[in-house]
Design a protein around this motif. Structure first.
Motif, PDB file in Angstrom:
ATOM      1  N   SER A  75      36.640  40.876  47.547  1.00  0.00           N
ATOM      2  CA  SER A  75      36.747  39.672  46.730  1.00  0.00           C
ATOM      3  C   SER A  75      35.411  38.939  46.573  1.00  0.00           C
ATOM      4  CB  SER A  75      37.771  38.712  47.340  1.00  0.00           C
ATOM      5  OG  SER A  75      37.299  38.223  48.581  1.00  0.00           O
ATOM      6  N   ARG A  76      34.370  39.412  47.233  1.00  0.00           N
ATOM      7  CA  ARG A  76      33.067  38.761  47.137  1.00  0.00           C
ATOM      8  C   ARG A  76      32.370  39.084  45.819  1.00  0.00           C
ATOM      9  NH1 ARG A  76      30.646  40.041  53.138  1.00  0.00           N
ATOM     10  NH2 ARG A  76      32.177  38.829  54.287  1.00  0.00           N
ATOM     11  N   THR A  77      31.385  38.259  45.490  1.00  0.00           N
ATOM     12  CA  THR A  77      30.610  38.442  44.274  1.00  0.00           C
ATOM     13  C   THR A  77      29.515  39.471  44.500  1.00  0.00           C
ATOM     14  OG1 THR A  77      30.995  36.153  43.638  1.00  0.00           O
ATOM     15  CG2 THR A  77      29.148  37.250  42.589  1.00  0.00           C
ATOM     16  N   LYS A  78      29.364  40.383  43.542  1.00  0.00           N
ATOM     17  CA  LYS A  78      28.307  41.385  43.617  1.00  0.00           C
ATOM     18  C   LYS A  78      27.025  40.743  43.084  1.00  0.00           C
ATOM     19  CE  LYS A  78      27.133  45.749  41.458  1.00  0.00           C
ATOM     20  NZ  LYS A  78      27.666  46.807  40.624  1.00  0.00           N
ATOM     21  N   VAL A  79      26.003  40.688  43.940  1.00  0.00           N
ATOM     22  CA  VAL A  79      24.725  40.084  43.569  1.00  0.00           C
ATOM     23  C   VAL A  79      23.679  41.182  43.504  1.00  0.00           C
ATOM     24  CG1 VAL A  79      22.949  38.412  44.205  1.00  0.00           C
ATOM     25  CG2 VAL A  79      25.344  37.907  44.669  1.00  0.00           C
ATOM     26  N   GLU A 124      21.531  45.573  45.676  1.00  0.00           N
ATOM     27  CA  GLU A 124      22.849  45.047  45.350  1.00  0.00           C
ATOM     28  C   GLU A 124      23.641  44.837  46.624  1.00  0.00           C
ATOM     29  OE1 GLU A 124      24.950  47.442  42.530  1.00  0.00           O
ATOM     30  OE2 GLU A 124      23.324  47.372  41.074  1.00  0.00           O
ATOM     31  N   ALA A 125      24.318  43.699  46.688  1.00  0.00           N
ATOM     32  CA  ALA A 125      25.145  43.388  47.850  1.00  0.00           C
ATOM     33  C   ALA A 125      26.325  42.546  47.420  1.00  0.00           C
ATOM     34  CB  ALA A 125      24.339  42.636  48.898  1.00  0.00           C
ATOM     35  N   LYS A 126      27.428  42.673  48.132  1.00  0.00           N
ATOM     36  CA  LYS A 126      28.581  41.800  47.928  1.00  0.00           C
ATOM     37  C   LYS A 126      28.395  40.624  48.870  1.00  0.00           C
ATOM     38  CE  LYS A 126      31.864  44.504  45.691  1.00  0.00           C
ATOM     39  NZ  LYS A 126      33.114  44.224  45.076  1.00  0.00           N
ATOM     40  N   VAL A 127      28.160  39.444  48.300  1.00  0.00           N
ATOM     41  CA  VAL A 127      27.833  38.254  49.078  1.00  0.00           C
ATOM     42  C   VAL A 127      28.965  37.246  48.963  1.00  0.00           C
ATOM     43  CG1 VAL A 127      26.142  36.399  49.371  1.00  0.00           C
ATOM     44  CG2 VAL A 127      25.382  38.650  48.633  1.00  0.00           C
ATOM     45  N   ARG A 128      29.271  36.607  50.073  1.00  0.00           N
ATOM     46  CA  ARG A 128      30.308  35.559  50.074  1.00  0.00           C
ATOM     47  C   ARG A 128      29.853  34.384  49.238  1.00  0.00           C
ATOM     48  NH1 ARG A 128      30.785  35.645  56.069  1.00  0.00           N
ATOM     49  NH2 ARG A 128      29.782  37.605  55.752  1.00  0.00           N
ATOM     50  N   SER A 129      30.787  33.610  48.734  1.00  0.00           N
ATOM     51  CA  SER A 129      30.436  32.476  47.880  1.00  0.00           C
ATOM     52  C   SER A 129      29.800  31.366  48.701  1.00  0.00           C
ATOM     53  CB  SER A 129      31.677  31.966  47.149  1.00  0.00           C
ATOM     54  OG  SER A 129      32.649  31.559  48.074  1.00  0.00           O
ATOM     55  N   GLY A 130      28.913  30.607  48.048  1.00  0.00           N
ATOM     56  CA  GLY A 130      28.219  29.508  48.709  1.00  0.00           C
ATOM     57  C   GLY A 130      26.785  29.420  48.231  1.00  0.00           C
ATOM     58  N   THR A 131      26.000  28.570  48.876  1.00  0.00           N
ATOM     59  CA  THR A 131      24.592  28.390  48.556  1.00  0.00           C
ATOM     60  C   THR A 131      23.772  28.862  49.750  1.00  0.00           C
ATOM     61  OG1 THR A 131      25.144  26.486  47.179  1.00  0.00           O
ATOM     62  CG2 THR A 131      22.850  26.716  47.848  1.00  0.00           C
ATOM     63  N   PHE A 132      22.812  29.766  49.489  1.00  0.00           N
ATOM     64  CA  PHE A 132      22.043  30.374  50.561  1.00  0.00           C
ATOM     65  C   PHE A 132      20.562  30.352  50.236  1.00  0.00           C
ATOM     66  CE2 PHE A 132      26.110  32.580  50.100  1.00  0.00           C
ATOM     67  CZ  PHE A 132      26.688  32.233  51.306  1.00  0.00           C
ATOM     68  N   PRO A 158      28.887  31.347  43.048  1.00  0.00           N
ATOM     69  CA  PRO A 158      30.179  30.683  42.850  1.00  0.00           C
ATOM     70  C   PRO A 158      31.345  31.599  43.207  1.00  0.00           C
ATOM     71  CG  PRO A 158      29.198  31.276  40.746  1.00  0.00           C
ATOM     72  CD  PRO A 158      28.224  31.666  41.814  1.00  0.00           C
ATOM     73  N   PHE A 159      32.433  31.006  43.625  1.00  0.00           N
ATOM     74  CA  PHE A 159      33.623  31.774  43.983  1.00  0.00           C
ATOM     75  C   PHE A 159      34.245  32.356  42.719  1.00  0.00           C
ATOM     76  CE2 PHE A 159      38.185  32.212  44.750  1.00  0.00           C
ATOM     77  CZ  PHE A 159      38.143  33.045  45.858  1.00  0.00           C
ATOM     78  N   GLY A 160      34.632  33.615  42.781  1.00  0.00           N
ATOM     79  CA  GLY A 160      35.356  34.248  41.689  1.00  0.00           C
ATOM     80  C   GLY A 160      34.499  34.892  40.635  1.00  0.00           C
ATOM     81  N   GLU A 161      33.188  34.710  40.667  1.00  0.00           N
ATOM     82  CA  GLU A 161      32.325  35.347  39.679  1.00  0.00           C
ATOM     83  C   GLU A 161      32.170  36.813  40.065  1.00  0.00           C
ATOM     84  OE1 GLU A 161      27.750  34.886  38.195  1.00  0.00           O
ATOM     85  OE2 GLU A 161      28.862  33.060  38.629  1.00  0.00           O
ATOM     86  N   PRO A 162      32.417  37.758  39.144  1.00  0.00           N
ATOM     87  CA  PRO A 162      32.399  39.170  39.519  1.00  0.00           C
ATOM     88  C   PRO A 162      30.996  39.711  39.824  1.00  0.00           C
ATOM     89  CG  PRO A 162      32.814  38.943  37.184  1.00  0.00           C
ATOM     90  CD  PRO A 162      32.804  37.566  37.754  1.00  0.00           C
ATOM     91  N   GLU A 163      29.984  39.259  39.067  1.00  0.00           N
ATOM     92  CA  GLU A 163      28.646  39.801  39.260  1.00  0.00           C
ATOM     93  C   GLU A 163      27.596  38.759  38.901  1.00  0.00           C
ATOM     94  OE1 GLU A 163      25.955  43.493  37.607  1.00  0.00           O
ATOM     95  OE2 GLU A 163      28.111  43.784  37.852  1.00  0.00           O
ATOM     96  N   LYS A 164      26.481  38.803  39.623  1.00  0.00           N
ATOM     97  CA  LYS A 164      25.382  37.883  39.374  1.00  0.00           C
ATOM     98  C   LYS A 164      24.080  38.646  39.555  1.00  0.00           C
ATOM     99  CE  LYS A 164      23.484  33.482  40.760  1.00  0.00           C
ATOM    100  NZ  LYS A 164      23.974  32.167  40.552  1.00  0.00           N
TER     101      LYS A 164
END
Length: 174
Positions: A75-79, A124-132, A158-164
């Motif tokens: 469920s994490r966002t792919k960054v 590329e990594a799946k990162v939990r939502s939040g500010t880092f 942001p939570f729920g965004e599929p990719e950044k």
């Protein structure tokens, strides 16, 4: 192994009442026969454990934890971090951030970026939502790390965004 555990339990039980309470609490669900109250002040029967049942419970807990982690990661966002910069032979880039996926602030643990044609480096990594906060670090061939000379970069996921995609520019060193 069971004999060692029993010796350790006996030794702790004789040292103090609190130590006995902690040991007893740790194995309370696996105890087949409980020691009598006199066990605290005098040697008594050892605690017997059903080792197979304990191993099965531990295995079931480990599988449940793995499943929960897999669900959370899915469920994490792919960054995707992208850096376009030429470097010397044997050097490589790392993304170091204050999240476990980026090495928890340790360049030795942080992931390497992958080189692509045109001196484009990606990770590329799946990162939990939040500010880092994160920085880009150059690993030299001799194992030294050069940190970029700037304030920490901020990554907002942001939570729920599929990719950044995060474009990294202006990397400078002292």
């Amino acid at each position: 192994m069971l004999a060692q555990y029993q010796r350790a339990l006996n030794q702790r039980a004789h040292t103090s009442r609190r130590a006995y309470a902690r040991c007893n609490a740790a194995v309370s669900s696996q105890v087949v026969t409980a020691p009598p109250k006199e066990f605290i002040s005098s040697p008594g029967p050892a605690v017997e454990l059903d080792v197979e049942a304990l191993q099965k419970r531990l295995e079931a807990r480990a599988k449940a934890m793995i499943q929960l982690e897999e669900q959370e990661v899915a469920s994490r966002t792919k960054v995707k971090f992208v850096l376009k910069q030429q470097i010397g032979l044997g050097e490589c880039w790392k993304v170091v951030g204050k999240v476990p996926e980026l090495g928890s602030g340790l360049p030795e643990v942080a992931p390497y970026m992958k080189w692509n044609n045109g001196d484009v480096w990606t990770y590329e990594a799946k990162v939990r939502s939040g500010t880092f906060a994160f920085k880009v670090v150059l690993r030299k061939p001799d194992g030294q790390y050069l940190w970029e000379d700037c304030k920490e970069r901020i990554l907002e996921v942001p939570f729920g965004e599929p990719e950044k995609v995060v474009e990294i520019t202006g990397v400078k060193f002292k």
